[in-house]
Design a protein around this motif. Structure first.
Motif, PDB file in Angstrom:
ATOM      1  N   VAL A   8       0.837  -1.200   0.000  1.00  0.00           N
ATOM      2  CA  VAL A   8       0.000   0.000   0.000  1.00  0.00           C
ATOM      3  C   VAL A   8       0.867   1.243   0.000  1.00  0.00           C
ATOM      4  O   VAL A   8       0.654   2.159  -0.781  1.00  0.00           O
ATOM      5  CB  VAL A   8      -0.963  -0.008   1.209  1.00  0.00           C
ATOM      6  CG1 VAL A   8      -1.646   1.339   1.363  1.00  0.00           C
ATOM      7  CG2 VAL A   8      -1.992  -1.118   1.053  1.00  0.00           C
ATOM      8  N   GLU A  11       2.408   1.614  -3.401  1.00  0.00           N
ATOM      9  CA  GLU A  11       1.465   2.106  -4.401  1.00  0.00           C
ATOM     10  C   GLU A  11       1.258   3.606  -4.267  1.00  0.00           C
ATOM     11  O   GLU A  11       1.044   4.297  -5.254  1.00  0.00           O
ATOM     12  CB  GLU A  11       0.127   1.378  -4.280  1.00  0.00           C
ATOM     13  CG  GLU A  11       0.195  -0.061  -4.718  1.00  0.00           C
ATOM     14  CD  GLU A  11      -1.053  -0.845  -4.411  1.00  0.00           C
ATOM     15  OE1 GLU A  11      -1.988  -0.296  -3.800  1.00  0.00           O
ATOM     16  OE2 GLU A  11      -1.101  -2.032  -4.775  1.00  0.00           O
ATOM     17  N   ARG A  12       1.343   4.126  -3.061  1.00  0.00           N
ATOM     18  CA  ARG A  12       1.155   5.562  -2.854  1.00  0.00           C
ATOM     19  C   ARG A  12       2.213   6.388  -3.575  1.00  0.00           C
ATOM     20  O   ARG A  12       1.955   7.523  -3.951  1.00  0.00           O
ATOM     21  CB  ARG A  12       1.112   5.890  -1.364  1.00  0.00           C
ATOM     22  CG  ARG A  12      -0.155   5.329  -0.734  1.00  0.00           C
ATOM     23  CD  ARG A  12      -0.536   5.999   0.546  1.00  0.00           C
ATOM     24  NE  ARG A  12      -0.739   7.424   0.445  1.00  0.00           N
ATOM     25  CZ  ARG A  12      -1.925   8.019   0.375  1.00  0.00           C
ATOM     26  NH1 ARG A  12      -3.010   7.300   0.364  1.00  0.00           N
ATOM     27  NH2 ARG A  12      -2.023   9.323   0.346  1.00  0.00           N
ATOM     28  N   GLU A  15       1.025   7.695  -6.904  1.00  0.00           N
ATOM     29  CA  GLU A  15      -0.050   8.691  -6.986  1.00  0.00           C
ATOM     30  C   GLU A  15       0.427  10.030  -7.540  1.00  0.00           C
ATOM     31  O   GLU A  15      -0.190  10.580  -8.446  1.00  0.00           O
ATOM     32  CB  GLU A  15      -0.700   8.897  -5.623  1.00  0.00           C
ATOM     33  CG  GLU A  15      -1.525   7.722  -5.174  1.00  0.00           C
ATOM     34  CD  GLU A  15      -2.173   7.937  -3.821  1.00  0.00           C
ATOM     35  OE1 GLU A  15      -1.981   9.018  -3.213  1.00  0.00           O
ATOM     36  OE2 GLU A  15      -2.863   7.022  -3.365  1.00  0.00           O
ATOM     37  N   HIS A  36      -8.598  10.070  -2.659  1.00  0.00           N
ATOM     38  CA  HIS A  36      -7.707   8.926  -2.511  1.00  0.00           C
ATOM     39  C   HIS A  36      -8.404   7.870  -1.653  1.00  0.00           C
ATOM     40  O   HIS A  36      -9.027   8.196  -0.641  1.00  0.00           O
ATOM     41  CB  HIS A  36      -6.407   9.358  -1.834  1.00  0.00           C
ATOM     42  CG  HIS A  36      -5.702  10.445  -2.586  1.00  0.00           C
ATOM     43  ND1 HIS A  36      -4.742  10.179  -3.528  1.00  0.00           N
ATOM     44  CD2 HIS A  36      -5.832  11.789  -2.554  1.00  0.00           C
ATOM     45  CE1 HIS A  36      -4.308  11.316  -4.026  1.00  0.00           C
ATOM     46  NE2 HIS A  36      -4.963  12.313  -3.451  1.00  0.00           N
ATOM     47  N   GLU A  37      -8.278   6.604  -2.055  1.00  0.00           N
ATOM     48  CA  GLU A  37      -8.851   5.480  -1.291  1.00  0.00           C
ATOM     49  C   GLU A  37     -10.352   5.667  -1.060  1.00  0.00           C
ATOM     50  O   GLU A  37     -10.841   5.603   0.064  1.00  0.00           O
ATOM     51  CB  GLU A  37      -8.111   5.296   0.037  1.00  0.00           C
ATOM     52  CG  GLU A  37      -6.655   4.926  -0.129  1.00  0.00           C
ATOM     53  CD  GLU A  37      -6.438   3.563  -0.752  1.00  0.00           C
ATOM     54  OE1 GLU A  37      -7.258   2.660  -0.521  1.00  0.00           O
ATOM     55  OE2 GLU A  37      -5.459   3.411  -1.501  1.00  0.00           O
ATOM     56  N   ARG A  44     -12.168  -0.376  -2.205  1.00  0.00           N
ATOM     57  CA  ARG A  44     -11.598   0.974  -2.220  1.00  0.00           C
ATOM     58  C   ARG A  44     -10.983   1.238  -3.582  1.00  0.00           C
ATOM     59  O   ARG A  44     -10.227   0.426  -4.098  1.00  0.00           O
ATOM     60  CB  ARG A  44     -10.526   1.132  -1.143  1.00  0.00           C
ATOM     61  CG  ARG A  44     -11.090   1.118   0.252  1.00  0.00           C
ATOM     62  CD  ARG A  44     -10.069   1.651   1.246  1.00  0.00           C
ATOM     63  NE  ARG A  44     -10.645   1.707   2.569  1.00  0.00           N
ATOM     64  CZ  ARG A  44     -11.309   2.729   3.058  1.00  0.00           C
ATOM     65  NH1 ARG A  44     -11.483   3.807   2.326  1.00  0.00           N
ATOM     66  NH2 ARG A  44     -11.799   2.703   4.272  1.00  0.00           N
ATOM     67  N   ASP A  46      -8.367   3.341  -5.611  1.00  0.00           N
ATOM     68  CA  ASP A  46      -7.132   4.036  -5.240  1.00  0.00           C
ATOM     69  C   ASP A  46      -7.252   5.542  -5.427  1.00  0.00           C
ATOM     70  O   ASP A  46      -6.964   6.313  -4.518  1.00  0.00           O
ATOM     71  CB  ASP A  46      -5.940   3.496  -6.026  1.00  0.00           C
ATOM     72  CG  ASP A  46      -5.583   2.074  -5.597  1.00  0.00           C
ATOM     73  OD1 ASP A  46      -5.844   1.705  -4.446  1.00  0.00           O
ATOM     74  OD2 ASP A  46      -5.044   1.335  -6.436  1.00  0.00           O
ATOM     75  N   GLU A  60      -6.737   2.562 -10.574  1.00  0.00           N
ATOM     76  CA  GLU A  60      -6.205   1.528  -9.685  1.00  0.00           C
ATOM     77  C   GLU A  60      -4.697   1.467  -9.875  1.00  0.00           C
ATOM     78  O   GLU A  60      -4.214   1.456 -11.014  1.00  0.00           O
ATOM     79  CB  GLU A  60      -6.834   0.166  -9.984  1.00  0.00           C
ATOM     80  CG  GLU A  60      -8.287   0.061  -9.602  1.00  0.00           C
ATOM     81  CD  GLU A  60      -8.534   0.159  -8.100  1.00  0.00           C
ATOM     82  OE1 GLU A  60      -7.601  -0.077  -7.294  1.00  0.00           O
ATOM     83  OE2 GLU A  60      -9.671   0.503  -7.728  1.00  0.00           O
ATOM     84  N   LEU A  61      -3.973   1.445  -8.790  1.00  0.00           N
ATOM     85  CA  LEU A  61      -2.513   1.427  -8.827  1.00  0.00           C
ATOM     86  C   LEU A  61      -2.005   0.127  -8.223  1.00  0.00           C
ATOM     87  O   LEU A  61      -2.454  -0.272  -7.144  1.00  0.00           O
ATOM     88  CB  LEU A  61      -1.962   2.607  -8.027  1.00  0.00           C
ATOM     89  CG  LEU A  61      -2.488   3.987  -8.419  1.00  0.00           C
ATOM     90  CD1 LEU A  61      -2.005   5.040  -7.441  1.00  0.00           C
ATOM     91  CD2 LEU A  61      -2.075   4.322  -9.835  1.00  0.00           C
ATOM     92  N   LYS A  62      -1.096  -0.518  -8.909  1.00  0.00           N
ATOM     93  CA  LYS A  62      -0.507  -1.759  -8.418  1.00  0.00           C
ATOM     94  C   LYS A  62       0.961  -1.796  -8.799  1.00  0.00           C
ATOM     95  O   LYS A  62       1.346  -1.414  -9.907  1.00  0.00           O
ATOM     96  CB  LYS A  62      -1.193  -2.992  -9.034  1.00  0.00           C
ATOM     97  CG  LYS A  62      -2.606  -3.209  -8.575  1.00  0.00           C
ATOM     98  CD  LYS A  62      -2.636  -3.808  -7.191  1.00  0.00           C
ATOM     99  CE  LYS A  62      -4.036  -4.071  -6.723  1.00  0.00           C
ATOM    100  NZ  LYS A  62      -4.593  -3.022  -5.890  1.00  0.00           N
TER     101      LYS A  62
END
Length: 84
Positions: A8, A11-12, A15, A36-37, A44, A46, A60-62
């Motif tokens: 998590v 992933e931030r 952003e 955010h979230e 949730r 992202d 969505e971030l991965k």
């Protein structure tokens, strides 16, 4: 549990570059709402955006598990104008 927390926080870091990119393309502006979230349908999102013209987008971030991000983006496409 630390793996999930590390992912998590990892992933931030994606952003800010994403938001800078969206600003450079004028996909979001100063009057856009960026959340955010965002809690949505038991999950949730992202990053969710709402533009002044009323267009909603979900991002969505991965860092890994790319099949999961495609699945999440598909779910988001049912509720948002655009899903990435």
């Amino acid at each position: 549990m630390s793996i999930a927390l590390d992912q998590v926080s990892g992933e931030r870091v994606l952003e800010r570059p994403l938001l800078d990119f969206l600003h450079s393309l004028r996909k979001v502006r100063q009057d856009s709402i960026i959340v955010h979230e965002l809690p949505w349908n038991g999950r949730r999102v992202d990053i969710a955006t709402l533009t002044a013209t009323g267009i909603t987008s979900a991002y969505e971030l991965k860092l890994a598990n790319h099949s999961r991000v495609v699945e999440q983006a598909f779910y988001n496409s049912m509720s948002f104008d655009l899903s990435w």
